[in-house]
Design an enzyme around this catalytic site. Structure first.
Site, PDB file in Angstrom:
ATOM      1  N   LYS A 125      -8.676  -0.783   6.149  1.00 28.67           N
ATOM      2  CA  LYS A 125      -8.953  -1.304   4.804  1.00 28.67           C
ATOM      3  C   LYS A 125      -7.975  -2.422   4.437  1.00 28.67           C
ATOM      4  CE  LYS A 125      -8.963   3.009   3.678  1.00 28.67           C
ATOM      5  NZ  LYS A 125      -9.206   4.426   3.524  1.00 28.67           N
ATOM      6  N   ASP A 131     -15.050   3.072   8.085  1.00 32.90           N
ATOM      7  CA  ASP A 131     -13.997   4.022   7.690  1.00 32.90           C
ATOM      8  C   ASP A 131     -14.514   4.977   6.625  1.00 32.90           C
ATOM      9  OD1 ASP A 131     -11.257   5.117   7.275  1.00 32.90           O
ATOM     10  OD2 ASP A 131     -11.588   4.227   5.314  1.00 32.90           O
ATOM     11  N   SER A 157      -7.423   4.497   9.595  1.00 31.98           N
ATOM     12  CA  SER A 157      -8.231   4.492   8.377  1.00 31.98           C
ATOM     13  C   SER A 157      -7.562   3.621   7.301  1.00 31.98           C
ATOM     14  CB  SER A 157      -8.380   5.943   7.904  1.00 31.98           C
ATOM     15  OG  SER A 157      -8.845   5.995   6.600  1.00 31.98           O
ATOM     16  N   ARG A 168     -14.695  13.273   8.566  1.00 35.12           N
ATOM     17  CA  ARG A 168     -13.412  13.939   8.890  1.00 35.12           C
ATOM     18  C   ARG A 168     -13.036  14.940   7.805  1.00 35.12           C
ATOM     19  NH1 ARG A 168      -9.644   9.289   8.738  1.00 35.12           N
ATOM     20  NH2 ARG A 168      -8.020  10.843   9.005  1.00 35.12           N
ATOM     21  N   HIS A 223       0.839  -1.198   0.000  1.00 31.34           N
ATOM     22  CA  HIS A 223       0.000   0.000   0.000  1.00 31.34           C
ATOM     23  C   HIS A 223       0.871   1.243   0.000  1.00 31.34           C
ATOM     24  CE1 HIS A 223      -3.431   2.582   0.842  1.00 31.34           C
ATOM     25  NE2 HIS A 223      -2.649   3.219   1.687  1.00 31.34           N
TER      26      HIS A 223
HETATM   27  N1  URA Z   1      -6.010   7.813   3.316  1.00 34.03           N
HETATM   28  C1  URA Z   1      -6.944   7.106   3.976  1.00 34.03           C
HETATM   29  O1  URA Z   1      -7.375   6.057   3.498  1.00 34.03           O
HETATM   30  N2  URA Z   1      -7.368   7.558   5.156  1.00 34.03           N
HETATM   31  C2  URA Z   1      -6.919   8.687   5.741  1.00 34.03           C
HETATM   32  O2  URA Z   1      -7.345   9.046   6.815  1.00 34.03           O
HETATM   33  C3  URA Z   1      -5.948   9.420   5.030  1.00 34.03           C
HETATM   34  C4  URA Z   1      -5.517   8.943   3.823  1.00 34.03           C
END
Ligand code: URA
Length: 435
Positions: A187, A161, A183, A168, A82
């Site tokens: 995932k 999320d 966050s 957010r 990632h």
């Molecule tokens: N990317 C994400 O998936 N979440 C965040 O909070 C910031 C960047």
């Protein structure tokens, strides 16, 4: 339990218990807790922070708020890579086939881009016919058959999320280390890989502008991953200039093809090799990172990674003629060369500015609803440290909307910093965390 009490507890600097975090995450996801209370909680977390345990509990609650991908039917140790997002970051397009060719099953879910950083799914969708959604069974079948499948993230993956991030985003509570790390990792955990290799970008084109912040984010994510029982390693890599030469969806696919054919830009190749080496080391397929590097170099040199890329594109419906002849991908209506205004050396290329210039041409999304212009973007002919003569071509702009070209070109040119003296290249890999 009452959300009001939890908000007050966090506002006053208290530590939230696991069951309290689960209550708030589940309640917000199913609609029992309203936006205004969750927004107040996010602001309280923003100011008071979360400790390691709270951060892990939040991540796990978000990861388990939807479906968890079961990759157990895929043979071998699964490893996911990632990136926290950068400009010209086409690493997944190159590294996926490299890893698959080296024997790592690649079952990857990727996101779309928002703002000046692009998403892997958008890049792949610039190939005619390529589809990025498939049933779980077909996804697993493809990985078992050819070693790689790459699809878009479904709405069922970590829905908490998705909902919290949207909140957010509009309440100025994005940039908190625990919330960002939670966050991203929620995932990754829901996507089911056994091992996770993170590429945390650092510099003017990245989320984390300083090495210190990038390290802190990397350490937080590595702790979450390991705490969740997944072997996690993070690499901090430089994002003070775009990665490689291309910025823009189809252009980046064309560049990825060049890398896979062995003609890649040095730093881009170096990053793919080092990330791949850690993937091999992390999954136990290489005894050392050095051995991993050798393997990654060999799958590029012997053409097996390129072959894997072709089978992957074909399996997901992409037009192979566009890959075999990438001129077919670069079908923007206008193409304009941009010339150096002075002679000297390139002291820097502000990645974020280049990303924004490409965005101005339509290569990215200003809002979630924006439609992408797949063929728009820039090809950089010069990189940091290069010598340049006045009037020499710095880059090529590809566009379909004529009126957007002049302002985008201005911004592109402004991103270049020139120097009379030779400038040393910055190191690409800043640190490795969790090795
Ligand atoms: N990317 C994400 O998936 N979440 C965040 O909070 C910031 C960047």
């Amino acid at each position: 339990m009452r959300m009001y009490d939890l908000i007050m507890k966090k506002r006053n600097g208290g530590i939230l218990k696991k069951e309290e975090i689960e209550y708030m995450v589940i309640g917000f996801t199913n609609g029992d807790i309203p936006d205004y209370q969750m927004a107040a909680m996010m602001m309280a977390i923003y100011f008071q922070g979360m400790n390691e345990e709270e951060t892990l509990d939040l991540t796990m609650a978000m990861a388990y708020s939807g479906e968890i991908l079961d990759l157990s039917k895929i043979k071998g140790v699964k490893c996911d890579k990632h990136s926290t997002g950068g400009v010209g970051d086409k690493v997944s397009l190159v590294l996926g086939p490299m890893a698959a060719a080296a024997g790592i099953p690649v079952a990857k879910m990727s996101g779309r881009g928002l703002g000046h950083t692009g998403g892997t799914i958008d890049k792949l969708e610039s190939i005619t016919g390529f589809h990025t959604s498939m049933e779980e069974e077909a996804f697993i079948h493809q990985v078992n058959e050819i070693g790689i499948a790459l699809v878009g993230q479904t709405a069922h993956l970590a829905p908490a999320d998705k909902k919290i991030y949207a909140l957010r985003d509009v309440t100025a509570t994005v940039d908190n280390m625990s919330l960002i790390a939670g966050s991203i990792m929620s995932k990754k955990l829901a996507a089911g890989a056994d091992t996770i290799v993170l590429d945390v970008k650092c510099g003017n084109g990245a989320f984390m502008k300083t090495e210190e912040d990038a390290k802190m984010l990397a350490e937080t994510m590595v702790k979450i991953g390991n705490g969740a029982g997944r072997k996690t390693i993070a690499i901090i890599s430089d994002m003070n200039e775009p990665l490689g030469y291309a910025v823009g969806n189809a252009l980046e696919v064309a560049e990825a093809v060049e890398v896979l054919k062995g003609n890649g830009e040095k730093r881009l190749v170096e990053l793919c090799i080092i990330l791949g080496a850690y993937m091999l080391f992390g999954t136990g397929l290489a005894d050392s990172v050095e051995k991993g590097k050798e393997k990654m170099e060999s799958v590029l040199a012997d053409g097996s990674a390129y072959k894997k890329f072709l089978s992957f594109i074909k399996a997901q419906g992409g037009d192979l003629e566009e890959i075999e002849n990438t001129d077919r991908l670069l079908k923007a209506e206008y193409r304009e060369e941009i010339y150096a205004p002075v002679s000297g050396y390139i002291a820097g290329i502000e990645a974020e500015e280049i990303g924004i210039s490409a965005l101005m041409l339509g290569a990215g999304r200003e809002t979630k609803e924006s439609k992408i212009d797949y063929t728009a973007g820039f090809w950089l002919n010069k990189k940091t440290g290069d010598k340049v003569e006045k009037g020499e071509c710095l880059g090529i702009m590809y566009a379909n909307q004529k009126e957007k070209m002049e302002p985008a070109k201005k911004r592109f040119l402004n991103a270049f910093i020139f120097s009379k003296e030779a400038v040393p290249k910055q190191s690409l890999i800043k640190a490795v965390i969790g090795d």
